[in-house]
Write a protein that holds these residues in place. Structure first.
Motif, PDB file in Angstrom:
ATOM      1  N   VAL A   5     -10.285  -2.400  -7.765  1.00  0.00           N
ATOM      2  CA  VAL A   5      -9.972  -2.802  -6.396  1.00  0.00           C
ATOM      3  C   VAL A   5      -8.489  -3.162  -6.309  1.00  0.00           C
ATOM      4  CG1 VAL A   5     -10.404  -4.524  -4.597  1.00  0.00           C
ATOM      5  CG2 VAL A   5     -12.312  -3.594  -5.928  1.00  0.00           C
ATOM      6  N   VAL A   6      -7.773  -2.536  -5.376  1.00  0.00           N
ATOM      7  CA  VAL A   6      -6.344  -2.804  -5.228  1.00  0.00           C
ATOM      8  C   VAL A   6      -6.052  -3.706  -4.025  1.00  0.00           C
ATOM      9  CG1 VAL A   6      -5.637  -0.686  -6.395  1.00  0.00           C
ATOM     10  CG2 VAL A   6      -5.996  -0.657  -3.922  1.00  0.00           C
ATOM     11  N   ALA A   7      -7.021  -3.854  -3.132  1.00  0.00           N
ATOM     12  CA  ALA A   7      -6.865  -4.750  -1.982  1.00  0.00           C
ATOM     13  C   ALA A   7      -8.243  -5.207  -1.532  1.00  0.00           C
ATOM     14  CB  ALA A   7      -6.137  -4.060  -0.836  1.00  0.00           C
ATOM     15  N   ASP A   8      -8.328  -6.490  -1.182  1.00  0.00           N
ATOM     16  CA  ASP A   8      -9.600  -7.059  -0.713  1.00  0.00           C
ATOM     17  C   ASP A   8      -9.256  -8.168   0.275  1.00  0.00           C
ATOM     18  OD1 ASP A   8     -12.068  -8.184  -0.276  1.00  0.00           O
ATOM     19  OD2 ASP A   8     -12.617  -8.343  -2.384  1.00  0.00           O
ATOM     20  N   ILE A   9      -9.387  -7.874   1.563  1.00  0.00           N
ATOM     21  CA  ILE A   9      -8.998  -8.838   2.582  1.00  0.00           C
ATOM     22  C   ILE A   9     -10.141  -9.030   3.579  1.00  0.00           C
ATOM     23  CG2 ILE A   9      -6.554  -8.209   2.404  1.00  0.00           C
ATOM     24  CD1 ILE A   9      -6.828  -6.667   5.032  1.00  0.00           C
ATOM     25  N   THR A  10     -10.048 -10.116   4.324  1.00  0.00           N
ATOM     26  CA  THR A  10     -10.989 -10.382   5.409  1.00  0.00           C
ATOM     27  C   THR A  10     -10.282 -10.139   6.730  1.00  0.00           C
ATOM     28  OG1 THR A  10     -12.152 -12.049   4.106  1.00  0.00           O
ATOM     29  CG2 THR A  10     -12.470 -12.103   6.493  1.00  0.00           C
ATOM     30  N   ILE A  33     -12.060  -3.527   1.766  1.00  0.00           N
ATOM     31  CA  ILE A  33     -11.864  -3.362   0.332  1.00  0.00           C
ATOM     32  C   ILE A  33     -11.288  -1.975   0.077  1.00  0.00           C
ATOM     33  CG2 ILE A  33     -12.977  -3.390  -1.938  1.00  0.00           C
ATOM     34  CD1 ILE A  33     -15.285  -4.989  -0.525  1.00  0.00           C
ATOM     35  N   MET A  34     -10.244  -1.911  -0.745  1.00  0.00           N
ATOM     36  CA  MET A  34      -9.618  -0.619  -1.029  1.00  0.00           C
ATOM     37  C   MET A  34      -9.461  -0.406  -2.525  1.00  0.00           C
ATOM     38  SD  MET A  34      -6.188   1.063   0.647  1.00  0.00           S
ATOM     39  CE  MET A  34      -5.147  -0.341   0.248  1.00  0.00           C
ATOM     40  N   THR A  35      -9.806   0.800  -2.975  1.00  0.00           N
ATOM     41  CA  THR A  35      -9.476   1.255  -4.319  1.00  0.00           C
ATOM     42  C   THR A  35      -8.455   2.384  -4.163  1.00  0.00           C
ATOM     43  OG1 THR A  35     -11.137   3.022  -4.475  1.00  0.00           O
ATOM     44  CG2 THR A  35     -11.870   0.769  -4.964  1.00  0.00           C
ATOM     45  N   LYS A  36      -8.085   3.000  -5.247  1.00  0.00           N
ATOM     46  CA  LYS A  36      -7.131   4.102  -5.160  1.00  0.00           C
ATOM     47  C   LYS A  36      -7.757   5.361  -4.570  1.00  0.00           C
ATOM     48  CE  LYS A  36      -4.084   2.594  -8.901  1.00  0.00           C
ATOM     49  NZ  LYS A  36      -3.466   2.938 -10.203  1.00  0.00           N
ATOM     50  N   ARG A  37      -9.076   5.349  -4.373  1.00  0.00           N
ATOM     51  CA  ARG A  37      -9.754   6.543  -3.890  1.00  0.00           C
ATOM     52  C   ARG A  37     -10.447   6.365  -2.546  1.00  0.00           C
ATOM     53  NH1 ARG A  37     -13.700   8.632  -8.388  1.00  0.00           N
ATOM     54  NH2 ARG A  37     -14.007  10.207  -6.769  1.00  0.00           N
ATOM     55  N   VAL A 101      -0.804  -2.457   4.238  1.00  0.00           N
ATOM     56  CA  VAL A 101      -0.205  -1.162   4.584  1.00  0.00           C
ATOM     57  C   VAL A 101       0.642  -0.641   3.427  1.00  0.00           C
ATOM     58  CG1 VAL A 101       1.462  -0.012   6.099  1.00  0.00           C
ATOM     59  CG2 VAL A 101      -0.273  -1.517   7.069  1.00  0.00           C
ATOM     60  N   ALA A 102       1.417  -1.528   2.794  1.00  0.00           N
ATOM     61  CA  ALA A 102       2.247  -1.108   1.662  1.00  0.00           C
ATOM     62  C   ALA A 102       1.389  -0.551   0.531  1.00  0.00           C
ATOM     63  CB  ALA A 102       3.085  -2.282   1.162  1.00  0.00           C
ATOM     64  N   ILE A 103       0.276  -1.236   0.230  1.00  0.00           N
ATOM     65  CA  ILE A 103      -0.621  -0.768  -0.833  1.00  0.00           C
ATOM     66  C   ILE A 103      -1.288   0.548  -0.427  1.00  0.00           C
ATOM     67  CG2 ILE A 103      -2.715  -1.304  -2.141  1.00  0.00           C
ATOM     68  CD1 ILE A 103      -1.962  -4.280  -1.865  1.00  0.00           C
ATOM     69  N   LEU A 104      -1.671   0.654   0.847  1.00  0.00           N
ATOM     70  CA  LEU A 104      -2.321   1.872   1.337  1.00  0.00           C
ATOM     71  C   LEU A 104      -1.416   3.079   1.161  1.00  0.00           C
ATOM     72  CD1 LEU A 104      -4.568   3.385   2.844  1.00  0.00           C
ATOM     73  CD2 LEU A 104      -3.530   2.600   4.999  1.00  0.00           C
ATOM     74  N   PHE A 105      -0.142   2.961   1.545  1.00  0.00           N
ATOM     75  CA  PHE A 105       0.769   4.102   1.408  1.00  0.00           C
ATOM     76  C   PHE A 105       0.989   4.462  -0.059  1.00  0.00           C
ATOM     77  CE2 PHE A 105       2.279   3.479   5.856  1.00  0.00           C
ATOM     78  CZ  PHE A 105       2.138   4.797   6.262  1.00  0.00           C
ATOM     79  N   ARG A 106       1.017   3.474  -0.935  1.00  0.00           N
ATOM     80  CA  ARG A 106       1.169   3.789  -2.358  1.00  0.00           C
ATOM     81  C   ARG A 106      -0.045   4.578  -2.860  1.00  0.00           C
ATOM     82  NH1 ARG A 106       4.197  -0.840  -1.939  1.00  0.00           N
ATOM     83  NH2 ARG A 106       6.079  -0.926  -3.232  1.00  0.00           N
ATOM     84  N   CYS A 107      -1.234   4.164  -2.433  1.00  0.00           N
ATOM     85  CA  CYS A 107      -2.437   4.890  -2.855  1.00  0.00           C
ATOM     86  C   CYS A 107      -2.462   6.306  -2.286  1.00  0.00           C
ATOM     87  CB  CYS A 107      -3.686   4.125  -2.407  1.00  0.00           C
ATOM     88  SG  CYS A 107      -3.957   2.564  -3.282  1.00  0.00           S
ATOM     89  N   LEU A 108      -1.976   6.480  -1.077  1.00  0.00           N
ATOM     90  CA  LEU A 108      -2.003   7.792  -0.427  1.00  0.00           C
ATOM     91  C   LEU A 108      -0.945   8.742  -0.984  1.00  0.00           C
ATOM     92  CD1 LEU A 108      -2.451   6.659   3.293  1.00  0.00           C
ATOM     93  CD2 LEU A 108      -4.137   7.907   1.917  1.00  0.00           C
ATOM     94  N   LEU A 109       0.236   8.213  -1.352  1.00  0.00           N
ATOM     95  CA  LEU A 109       1.381   9.080  -1.628  1.00  0.00           C
ATOM     96  C   LEU A 109       1.864   9.092  -3.071  1.00  0.00           C
ATOM     97  CD1 LEU A 109       3.490   8.273   1.575  1.00  0.00           C
ATOM     98  CD2 LEU A 109       2.185  10.355   1.118  1.00  0.00           C
ATOM     99  N   ASN A 110       1.654   8.016  -3.803  1.00  0.00           N
ATOM    100  CA  ASN A 110       2.176   7.950  -5.169  1.00  0.00           C
ATOM    101  C   ASN A 110       1.625   9.069  -6.049  1.00  0.00           C
ATOM    102  OD1 ASN A 110       4.182   6.143  -5.818  1.00  0.00           O
ATOM    103  ND2 ASN A 110       2.810   4.422  -6.142  1.00  0.00           N
ATOM    104  N   GLY A 111       2.537   9.740  -6.729  1.00  0.00           N
ATOM    105  CA  GLY A 111       2.133  10.776  -7.675  1.00  0.00           C
ATOM    106  C   GLY A 111       1.834  12.125  -7.070  1.00  0.00           C
ATOM    107  N   LEU A 136       6.131  12.547  -6.248  1.00  0.00           N
ATOM    108  CA  LEU A 136       6.599  11.545  -5.298  1.00  0.00           C
ATOM    109  C   LEU A 136       6.264  10.158  -5.821  1.00  0.00           C
ATOM    110  CD1 LEU A 136       7.759  10.934  -2.439  1.00  0.00           C
ATOM    111  CD2 LEU A 136       5.428  11.165  -1.575  1.00  0.00           C
ATOM    112  N   ARG A 137       7.210   9.250  -5.692  1.00  0.00           N
ATOM    113  CA  ARG A 137       6.993   7.865  -6.094  1.00  0.00           C
ATOM    114  C   ARG A 137       7.389   6.959  -4.935  1.00  0.00           C
ATOM    115  NH1 ARG A 137      10.367   6.457 -11.106  1.00  0.00           N
ATOM    116  NH2 ARG A 137       8.824   7.775 -12.153  1.00  0.00           N
ATOM    117  N   ILE A 138       6.505   6.031  -4.561  1.00  0.00           N
ATOM    118  CA  ILE A 138       6.748   5.121  -3.448  1.00  0.00           C
ATOM    119  C   ILE A 138       7.095   3.746  -3.990  1.00  0.00           C
ATOM    120  CG2 ILE A 138       5.754   4.052  -1.386  1.00  0.00           C
ATOM    121  CD1 ILE A 138       6.147   7.039  -1.135  1.00  0.00           C
ATOM    122  N   LYS A 139       8.216   3.220  -3.535  1.00  0.00           N
ATOM    123  CA  LYS A 139       8.620   1.868  -3.909  1.00  0.00           C
ATOM    124  C   LYS A 139       8.941   1.091  -2.636  1.00  0.00           C
ATOM    125  CE  LYS A 139      10.259   2.716  -8.581  1.00  0.00           C
ATOM    126  NZ  LYS A 139      11.329   2.428  -9.567  1.00  0.00           N
TER     127      LYS A 139
END
Length: 293
Positions: A5-10, A33-37, A101-111, A136-139
């Motif tokens: 799990v990379v993000a878990d918010i309410t 809840i978000m994972t890389k997939r 949002v930052a984590i979401l874009f990394r999961c969508l675009l990184n690599g 592609l690498r997102i920072k």
């Protein structure tokens, strides 16, 4: 195998299609809840799973018209399912949404695999640069294009324009055309073509969202008239200027003005004189009429 799990918010969320009349539905409170997939929206009554491979768009603070009255800080995620385009509007605390949002874009675009032509143009001159494959690498406020030969970094603050094309090295791949300022202060164009065209849209969206945040921060910087004159003069002359004559002041006064602009990270000293920082360029481009008034 369990996914990390990379993000878990309410927060609260609304799924398009939950309310077919488009007007009377209300958001649901639950866990996001978000994972890389995948992205999972869960409530006590069940859950909805959105594969990240189906996401086609991400928009911040722009909820659909019929649910805008329910939301404040939001991210709207467009995705495809069963041949339809649907959207999930997610709301949480402002900083939480930004981090999500930052984590979401990394999961969508990184690599992601990309074809790169850099530089395609420097100033007004077209370069005969070969097209190479890379990743592609997102920072934070930066993208990097990693190839066998080099790593090309583009800071969000340095982006001048984003456009689309469909001709990269003779192929018809949908291409993101990014015009930016390089480390030497030159206008440079880089062509980026992900394997799938939807990633062109997502990468463009990421750059625009990040740039809008930078612009909002820059707009909050307060400047005196002498400081504005310094920025415009550096822009017009490339930093080769006698600031004492330009400001009609004694050396101590001129030093104070220049230091004030430096401390706001709007100019920087270079071997050739003084240059605008990316933030300084944004101010000049956004406030040029105000500065000249």
């Amino acid at each position: 195998m369990p996914e990390d799990v990379v993000a878990d918010i309410t927060g609260r969320f609304f799924l398009s299609g939950d309310d077919e009349d488009g007007g009377s539905g209300t958001p649901t409170t639950g866990r996001i809840i978000m994972t890389k997939r995948r992205l999972v929206l869960a409530t006590g009554d069940g859950k909805v799973t959105i594969p990240l491979s189906s996401v086609i768009d991400v928009n911040v603070s722009s909820a659909p018209q019929h649910v805008k009255r329910f939301f404040d800080d939001t991210v709207t995620i467009g995705y495809e399912t069963d041949g339809r385009v649907r959207s999930a509007v997610i709301e949480s605390a402002g900083e939480t949404v930004e981090t999500f949002v930052a984590i979401l874009f990394r999961c969508l675009l990184n690599g992601r695999s990309v074809a790169v032509k850099h530089p395609a143009r420097v100033g007004g001159r077209v370069r005969d640069t070969p097209v190479v494959e890379g990743r592609l690498r997102i920072k934070a406020r930066r993208i990097e294009l990693v190839t066998d030969g080099e790593t090309v970094g583009i800071d969000v603050e340095a982006v001048m324009n984003i456009d689309r094309g469909n001709n990269l090295g003779g192929s018809s791949r949908t291409t993101l055309v990014v015009k930016h300022v390089d480390d030497a202060g030159l206008s440079t164009t880089t062509l980026i073509a992900p394997e799938e065209s939807r990633y062109v849209n997502l990468l463009a969206r990421y750059l625009r969202i990040e740039y809008d945040e930078v612009r909002e921060e820059v707009e909050e910087i307060e400047l005196t008239n002498p400081e504005k004159r310094v920025l415009v003069s550096v822009h017009a002359t490339g930093g080769d200027i006698d600031f004492t004559n330009m400001l009609d002041g004694d050396p101590a006064y001129v030093t104070n003005v220049l230091n004030a602009v430096r401390n706001k990270d709007l100019i920087v000293d270079t071997p050739d004189g003084v240059a605008l920082t990316p933030q300084g360029r944004i101010i000049v481009s956004q406030r040029i009429e105000d500065v000249n008034a």
